[in-house]
Write a protein that holds these residues in place. Structure first.
Motif, PDB file in Angstrom:
ATOM      1  N   ASP A  37       0.860  -1.295   0.000  1.00  0.00           N
ATOM      2  CA  ASP A  37      -0.030   0.016   0.011  1.00  0.00           C
ATOM      3  C   ASP A  37       0.789   1.281   0.285  1.00  0.00           C
ATOM      4  O   ASP A  37       1.644   1.552   0.747  1.00  0.00           O
ATOM      5  CB  ASP A  37      -0.976   0.137   1.281  1.00  0.00           C
ATOM      6  N   GLN A  38       0.772   2.053  -1.003  1.00  0.00           N
ATOM      7  CA  GLN A  38       1.503   3.387  -0.971  1.00  0.00           C
ATOM      8  C   GLN A  38       1.400   4.072  -0.082  1.00  0.00           C
ATOM      9  O   GLN A  38       2.367   4.835   0.342  1.00  0.00           O
ATOM     10  CB  GLN A  38       1.280   4.073  -2.348  1.00  0.00           C
ATOM     11  N   PRO A  79       3.827   8.968  -4.669  1.00  0.00           N
ATOM     12  CA  PRO A  79       3.930   7.581  -3.788  1.00  0.00           C
ATOM     13  C   PRO A  79       3.688   6.547  -4.694  1.00  0.00           C
ATOM     14  O   PRO A  79       4.283   5.287  -4.387  1.00  0.00           O
ATOM     15  CB  PRO A  79       2.918   7.897  -2.758  1.00  0.00           C
ATOM     16  N   ALA A  80       2.758   6.694  -5.681  1.00  0.00           N
ATOM     17  CA  ALA A  80       2.701   5.294  -6.587  1.00  0.00           C
ATOM     18  C   ALA A  80       3.935   4.911  -7.499  1.00  0.00           C
ATOM     19  O   ALA A  80       4.229   4.086  -7.471  1.00  0.00           O
ATOM     20  CB  ALA A  80       1.554   5.646  -7.536  1.00  0.00           C
ATOM     21  N   TRP A  82       6.842   5.622  -6.290  1.00  0.00           N
ATOM     22  CA  TRP A  82       7.951   5.126  -5.208  1.00  0.00           C
ATOM     23  C   TRP A  82       7.610   3.648  -5.037  1.00  0.00           C
ATOM     24  O   TRP A  82       8.527   2.748  -5.057  1.00  0.00           O
ATOM     25  CB  TRP A  82       7.897   5.764  -3.727  1.00  0.00           C
ATOM     26  N   GLN A  83       6.181   3.309  -4.814  1.00  0.00           N
ATOM     27  CA  GLN A  83       5.908   1.941  -4.656  1.00  0.00           C
ATOM     28  C   GLN A  83       6.056   1.240  -5.849  1.00  0.00           C
ATOM     29  O   GLN A  83       6.476  -0.207  -5.930  1.00  0.00           O
ATOM     30  CB  GLN A  83       4.319   1.992  -4.197  1.00  0.00           C
ATOM     31  N   ALA A  84       6.028   1.729  -7.122  1.00  0.00           N
ATOM     32  CA  ALA A  84       6.248   1.138  -8.274  1.00  0.00           C
ATOM     33  C   ALA A  84       7.716   0.606  -8.517  1.00  0.00           C
ATOM     34  O   ALA A  84       8.095  -0.370  -9.012  1.00  0.00           O
ATOM     35  CB  ALA A  84       5.818   1.715  -9.483  1.00  0.00           C
ATOM     36  N   ALA A  85       8.489   1.613  -7.991  1.00  0.00           N
ATOM     37  CA  ALA A  85       9.996   1.151  -7.710  1.00  0.00           C
ATOM     38  C   ALA A  85      10.633   0.240  -6.934  1.00  0.00           C
ATOM     39  O   ALA A  85      11.294  -0.750  -7.284  1.00  0.00           O
ATOM     40  CB  ALA A  85      10.923   2.498  -7.352  1.00  0.00           C
ATOM     41  N   VAL A  86       9.578  -0.096  -5.663  1.00  0.00           N
ATOM     42  CA  VAL A  86       9.898  -1.120  -4.918  1.00  0.00           C
ATOM     43  C   VAL A  86       9.239  -2.498  -5.663  1.00  0.00           C
ATOM     44  O   VAL A  86       9.964  -3.486  -5.555  1.00  0.00           O
ATOM     45  CB  VAL A  86       9.079  -1.077  -3.526  1.00  0.00           C
ATOM     46  N   ASP A  87       7.893  -2.481  -6.122  1.00  0.00           N
ATOM     47  CA  ASP A  87       7.253  -3.545  -6.809  1.00  0.00           C
ATOM     48  C   ASP A  87       8.303  -3.934  -8.046  1.00  0.00           C
ATOM     49  O   ASP A  87       8.009  -5.273  -8.333  1.00  0.00           O
ATOM     50  CB  ASP A  87       5.922  -3.173  -7.249  1.00  0.00           C
ATOM     51  N   PHE A 109       8.811  20.073  -9.331  1.00  0.00           N
ATOM     52  CA  PHE A 109       9.917  19.231  -8.793  1.00  0.00           C
ATOM     53  C   PHE A 109      10.426  18.363  -9.889  1.00  0.00           C
ATOM     54  O   PHE A 109       9.311  17.694 -10.604  1.00  0.00           O
ATOM     55  CB  PHE A 109       9.775  18.407  -7.458  1.00  0.00           C
ATOM     56  N   ARG A 110      11.590  17.911 -10.083  1.00  0.00           N
ATOM     57  CA  ARG A 110      12.228  16.902 -11.051  1.00  0.00           C
ATOM     58  C   ARG A 110      12.480  15.712  -9.915  1.00  0.00           C
ATOM     59  O   ARG A 110      13.196  15.593  -8.956  1.00  0.00           O
ATOM     60  CB  ARG A 110      13.240  17.248 -11.699  1.00  0.00           C
ATOM     61  N   THR A 111      11.818  14.647 -10.095  1.00  0.00           N
ATOM     62  CA  THR A 111      12.075  13.558  -9.159  1.00  0.00           C
ATOM     63  C   THR A 111      12.182  12.085  -9.834  1.00  0.00           C
ATOM     64  O   THR A 111      11.475  12.101 -10.772  1.00  0.00           O
ATOM     65  CB  THR A 111      10.738  13.593  -8.087  1.00  0.00           C
ATOM     66  N   TYR A 112      12.791  11.075  -8.946  1.00  0.00           N
ATOM     67  CA  TYR A 112      12.990   9.868  -9.186  1.00  0.00           C
ATOM     68  C   TYR A 112      12.385   8.844  -8.045  1.00  0.00           C
ATOM     69  O   TYR A 112      12.931   9.282  -7.101  1.00  0.00           O
ATOM     70  CB  TYR A 112      14.521   9.582  -9.721  1.00  0.00           C
ATOM     71  N   GLY A 113      12.016   7.765  -8.315  1.00  0.00           N
ATOM     72  CA  GLY A 113      12.014   6.736  -7.147  1.00  0.00           C
ATOM     73  C   GLY A 113      13.026   5.801  -7.812  1.00  0.00           C
ATOM     74  O   GLY A 113      13.113   5.005  -8.745  1.00  0.00           O
ATOM     75  N   VAL A 114      13.938   5.411  -6.793  1.00  0.00           N
ATOM     76  CA  VAL A 114      15.094   4.659  -6.991  1.00  0.00           C
ATOM     77  C   VAL A 114      14.888   3.198  -6.141  1.00  0.00           C
ATOM     78  O   VAL A 114      15.147   3.589  -4.923  1.00  0.00           O
ATOM     79  CB  VAL A 114      16.500   5.226  -6.518  1.00  0.00           C
TER      80      VAL A 114
END
Length: 135
Positions: A37-38, A79-80, A82-87, A109-114
């Motif tokens: 759950d994000q 947050p979606a 971020w959760q996709a990066a984990v998944d 913002f320029r942002t990345y989920g790592v």
């Protein structure tokens, strides 16, 4: 100066900590919930630049979930991602994201989920509001 380590030796924790503390980008580390759950992603740590970029003391949200820290944005695309990066264990690039709140009216913002190890994700971001306004 210490003796040169073997080329494939892991970086010492002090080197990694210095990198985290000195990066010119905001970095927040979150831990995913086992149920995926994000809204339950939990803030674990942030570097000093993260507080500068977000204009808030991110130490105050350590241990809080996304839903607790940012209730209005917990179901949103960041947050979606971020959760996709984990998944998926794949980098998530969110390009230029508009974001508005009391600290950042009409912000960008320029942002990345790592994806990181053990169900963690790093949010790496830069406030580009001034850059966008100059265009």
């Amino acid at each position: 100066m210490a003796e040169d380590p073997a080329p494939d030796a892991p970086l010492p924790n002090a080197v990694l900590r210095a990198l985290f503390e000195r990066l010119p980008f905001g970095v927040s580390v979150l831990r995913a919930s086992p149920d995926g759950d994000q809204r339950k992603l939990t803030f674990v740590s942030a570097n000093p630049q993260a507080s500068r970029e977000s204009r808030m003391d991110l130490g105050q949200i350590r241990g809080l979930t996304v839903a607790q820290a940012f209730p209005d944005g917990a179901d949103g695309p960041i947050p979606a991602a971020w959760q996709a990066a984990v998944d998926t264990d794949e980098l998530q690039h969110m390009a230029e994201i508009p974001y508005g709140d009391a600290r950042h009216p009409d912000g960008w913002f320029r942002t990345y989920g790592v994806p990181l190890a053990d169900g963690h994700v790093a949010s790496v971001y830069q406030n580009i509001t001034a850059e966008k306004r100059a265009r």
